[in-house]
Scaffold this motif. Structure first.
Motif, PDB file in Angstrom:
ATOM      1  N   HIS A 118       0.835  -1.212   0.000  1.00 17.79           N
ATOM      2  CA  HIS A 118       0.000   0.000   0.000  1.00 17.79           C
ATOM      3  C   HIS A 118       0.866   1.258   0.000  1.00 17.79           C
ATOM      4  O   HIS A 118       0.630   2.194  -0.757  1.00 17.79           O
ATOM      5  CB  HIS A 118      -0.919   0.021   1.227  1.00 17.79           C
ATOM      6  CG  HIS A 118      -2.259  -0.589   0.983  1.00 17.79           C
ATOM      7  ND1 HIS A 118      -2.496  -1.934   1.145  1.00 17.79           N
ATOM      8  CD2 HIS A 118      -3.433  -0.048   0.565  1.00 17.79           C
ATOM      9  CE1 HIS A 118      -3.770  -2.188   0.847  1.00 17.79           C
ATOM     10  NE2 HIS A 118      -4.358  -1.058   0.492  1.00 17.79           N
ATOM     11  N   ALA A 159       0.841   3.591  -3.284  1.00 13.09           N
ATOM     12  CA  ALA A 159       0.162   4.873  -3.161  1.00 13.09           C
ATOM     13  C   ALA A 159       1.110   6.052  -3.271  1.00 13.09           C
ATOM     14  O   ALA A 159       0.723   7.133  -3.696  1.00 13.09           O
ATOM     15  CB  ALA A 159      -0.587   4.930  -1.828  1.00 13.09           C
ATOM     16  N   ARG A 206      -0.627  -4.065 -12.628  1.00 10.80           N
ATOM     17  CA  ARG A 206      -1.567  -4.815 -11.795  1.00 10.80           C
ATOM     18  C   ARG A 206      -0.934  -5.149 -10.444  1.00 10.80           C
ATOM     19  O   ARG A 206       0.284  -5.276 -10.330  1.00 10.80           O
ATOM     20  CB  ARG A 206      -1.988  -6.105 -12.516  1.00 10.80           C
ATOM     21  CG  ARG A 206      -3.250  -6.728 -11.964  1.00 10.80           C
ATOM     22  CD  ARG A 206      -3.872  -7.706 -12.938  1.00 10.80           C
ATOM     23  NE  ARG A 206      -4.649  -7.028 -13.970  1.00 10.80           N
ATOM     24  CZ  ARG A 206      -5.639  -7.603 -14.661  1.00 10.80           C
ATOM     25  NH1 ARG A 206      -5.961  -8.876 -14.434  1.00 10.80           N
ATOM     26  NH2 ARG A 206      -6.304  -6.946 -15.578  1.00 10.80           N
ATOM     27  N   GLY A 243      -9.808  -6.374  -5.051  1.00 12.88           N
ATOM     28  CA  GLY A 243     -10.875  -5.466  -5.474  1.00 12.88           C
ATOM     29  C   GLY A 243     -10.608  -4.025  -5.065  1.00 12.88           C
ATOM     30  O   GLY A 243     -11.174  -3.103  -5.634  1.00 12.88           O
ATOM     31  N   GLN A 244      -9.718  -3.843  -4.076  1.00 15.88           N
ATOM     32  CA  GLN A 244      -9.331  -2.475  -3.701  1.00 15.88           C
ATOM     33  C   GLN A 244      -8.502  -1.840  -4.813  1.00 15.88           C
ATOM     34  O   GLN A 244      -7.974  -2.532  -5.694  1.00 15.88           O
ATOM     35  CB  GLN A 244      -8.485  -2.484  -2.420  1.00 15.88           C
ATOM     36  CG  GLN A 244      -9.252  -2.787  -1.150  1.00 15.88           C
ATOM     37  CD  GLN A 244      -8.359  -2.683   0.084  1.00 15.88           C
ATOM     38  OE1 GLN A 244      -7.233  -2.202   0.010  1.00 15.88           O
ATOM     39  NE2 GLN A 244      -8.877  -3.134   1.211  1.00 15.88           N
ATOM     40  N   THR A 245      -8.370  -0.531  -4.739  1.00 17.31           N
ATOM     41  CA  THR A 245      -7.540   0.186  -5.685  1.00 17.31           C
ATOM     42  C   THR A 245      -6.433   0.909  -4.920  1.00 17.31           C
ATOM     43  O   THR A 245      -6.709   1.578  -3.922  1.00 17.31           O
ATOM     44  CB  THR A 245      -8.388   1.205  -6.465  1.00 17.31           C
ATOM     45  OG1 THR A 245      -9.398   0.485  -7.176  1.00 17.31           O
ATOM     46  CG2 THR A 245      -7.550   1.964  -7.485  1.00 17.31           C
ATOM     47  N   ILE A 246      -5.212   0.730  -5.351  1.00 17.15           N
ATOM     48  CA  ILE A 246      -4.087   1.419  -4.705  1.00 17.15           C
ATOM     49  C   ILE A 246      -3.436   2.311  -5.750  1.00 17.15           C
ATOM     50  O   ILE A 246      -2.882   1.811  -6.736  1.00 17.15           O
ATOM     51  CB  ILE A 246      -3.055   0.407  -4.156  1.00 17.15           C
ATOM     52  CG1 ILE A 246      -3.727  -0.566  -3.175  1.00 17.15           C
ATOM     53  CG2 ILE A 246      -1.889   1.139  -3.495  1.00 17.15           C
ATOM     54  CD1 ILE A 246      -2.824  -1.681  -2.700  1.00 17.15           C
ATOM     55  N   ASN A 286      -4.695   4.072  -8.115  1.00 17.46           N
ATOM     56  CA  ASN A 286      -5.312   3.842  -9.441  1.00 17.46           C
ATOM     57  C   ASN A 286      -5.108   2.447 -10.026  1.00 17.46           C
ATOM     58  O   ASN A 286      -5.514   2.186 -11.152  1.00 17.46           O
ATOM     59  CB  ASN A 286      -4.831   4.853 -10.498  1.00 17.46           C
ATOM     60  CG  ASN A 286      -5.359   6.233 -10.213  1.00 17.46           C
ATOM     61  OD1 ASN A 286      -6.491   6.377  -9.728  1.00 17.46           O
ATOM     62  ND2 ASN A 286      -4.551   7.246 -10.494  1.00 17.46           N
ATOM     63  N   VAL A 287      -4.452   1.563  -9.296  1.00 19.40           N
ATOM     64  CA  VAL A 287      -4.230   0.212  -9.818  1.00 19.40           C
ATOM     65  C   VAL A 287      -5.051  -0.775  -8.987  1.00 19.40           C
ATOM     66  O   VAL A 287      -5.017  -0.732  -7.751  1.00 19.40           O
ATOM     67  CB  VAL A 287      -2.733  -0.167  -9.773  1.00 19.40           C
ATOM     68  CG1 VAL A 287      -2.502  -1.553 -10.371  1.00 19.40           C
ATOM     69  CG2 VAL A 287      -1.898   0.880 -10.510  1.00 19.40           C
ATOM     70  N   GLU A 288      -5.795  -1.640  -9.679  1.00 19.68           N
ATOM     71  CA  GLU A 288      -6.668  -2.560  -8.951  1.00 19.68           C
ATOM     72  C   GLU A 288      -5.901  -3.775  -8.434  1.00 19.68           C
ATOM     73  O   GLU A 288      -4.953  -4.249  -9.066  1.00 19.68           O
ATOM     74  CB  GLU A 288      -7.823  -3.013  -9.869  1.00 19.68           C
ATOM     75  CG  GLU A 288      -8.979  -3.619  -9.067  1.00 19.68           C
ATOM     76  CD  GLU A 288     -10.132  -4.082  -9.945  1.00 19.68           C
ATOM     77  OE1 GLU A 288     -10.283  -3.566 -11.069  1.00 19.68           O
ATOM     78  OE2 GLU A 288     -10.874  -4.978  -9.502  1.00 19.68           O
ATOM     79  N   VAL A 289      -6.350  -4.274  -7.292  1.00 17.05           N
ATOM     80  CA  VAL A 289      -5.755  -5.480  -6.713  1.00 17.05           C
ATOM     81  C   VAL A 289      -6.573  -6.695  -7.146  1.00 17.05           C
ATOM     82  O   VAL A 289      -7.783  -6.742  -6.942  1.00 17.05           O
ATOM     83  CB  VAL A 289      -5.724  -5.408  -5.168  1.00 17.05           C
ATOM     84  CG1 VAL A 289      -5.035  -6.651  -4.594  1.00 17.05           C
ATOM     85  CG2 VAL A 289      -5.038  -4.132  -4.687  1.00 17.05           C
TER      86      VAL A 289
END
Lengths: 188, 188
Positions: B72, B76, B89, B99-102, B104-107
């Motif tokens: 994270h 970030a 990714r 499903g979270q976004t860090i 602007n990149v999805e997990v």
């Protein structure tokens, strides 16, 4: 040492470190030299001497300021004890984080820092803060008599009279870039 | 360059970097030399040339594996784009994080890595994993054809045929230790 090697020659040390035997001997001789001709270096002794040169045997009180993701990651995973750093307290401004424990160290509100600094000698502050908060915090710490900073703010900071060690993750990433780009070049 | 300096001499560069003018010239001459006698270096040109030597102008696809605190913090806060890294990714095993976004990149779930590696060429994997999970992941990545690793596991890893850049935060902390211990010595 971890591999059970008890003695090592400057030639072998040089080979492992990508330098020459004479460079190894020359560098270590700056600190007195700990090898014996025809024997090499006693690994445990050399390890202890280098640790002593680096001041790892000097106890240093540290506080961490900023218990966000990076503070959590460092506090939970990095064992600073073998390097002589004793993490005595963590500070944050977020009431949701204050009171939590990270790697056995409790998080206190940043408002309690002044009081704490009066009772405990803080040798080092580890700054895991947003960039914008870093400079004002360094000024505050300077006023409190804290003279050394481990700075993670991703910005080089120089303060007269303070020891600031800036962490440069981008240096490591640029090294990787060089090696990857080099490997992508067509063979000549 | 950020300070608006447009040209600089090797003497001034050496002064700022704690080395000599001749060392600066000698090093840059290894890559062709970009200075002009009596003028010095054009700062923008030098910046671009060094970036090119480091391969920063080569686009590199990166994935991050491990979206815990360190993942994270890096995702970030660290802008890898200027170094040519495109974080395409992020993967994790924890369904709460998937499903979270860090930044602007999805997990995505780690189980989808194999499929992803078939459709996209991954140049670099950033490993922000617990130590125990790192070695098995490197083997997996090797099998998927990923040839470069930025390793945050706090353990030096060498894999034949792979480029591994190990991040050594403890090196930085030892440098700080040396400077603090040195400052604590009584004046002679």
């Amino acid at each position: 040492m971890q591999k059970g090697v008890t003695k090592i020659s400057s030639t072998e040390l040089g080979r492992r470190m990508g330098t020459t035997a004479s460079q190894i001997r020359q560098d270590l001789n700056c600190f007195g030299g700990f090898g014996q001709q025809g024997y090499g270096y006693n690994v445990v002794l050399l390890h202890d001497k280098i640790g002593s040169i680096l001041g790892l045997d000097v106890a240093k009180n540290a506080v961490m300021i900023g218990a966000g993701n990076l503070g959590h990651a460092l506090g939970a995973n990095m064992d600073m004890k073998p390097l002589g750093f004793n993490l005595v307290r963590i500070f944050d401004i977020n009431p949701k984080i204050v009171g939590q424990t990270i790697g056995n160290v409790e998080v206190f509100h940043i408002d309690t820092l002044d009081e704490f600094a009066k009772s405990v000698n803080i040798d080092v502050a580890i700054l895991t803060l947003p960039k914008a908060a870093t400079s004002p915090m360094i000024e505050k710490l300077d006023g409190l008599g804290v003279k050394a900073i481990w700075n993670f703010s991703n910005e080089d900071i120089e303060v007269p009279g303070m020891i600031v060690e800036n962490v440069h993750l981008s240096d490591s990433l640029m090294t990787l870039s060089y090696r990857v780009a080099d490997s992508k070049k067509p063979e000549e």
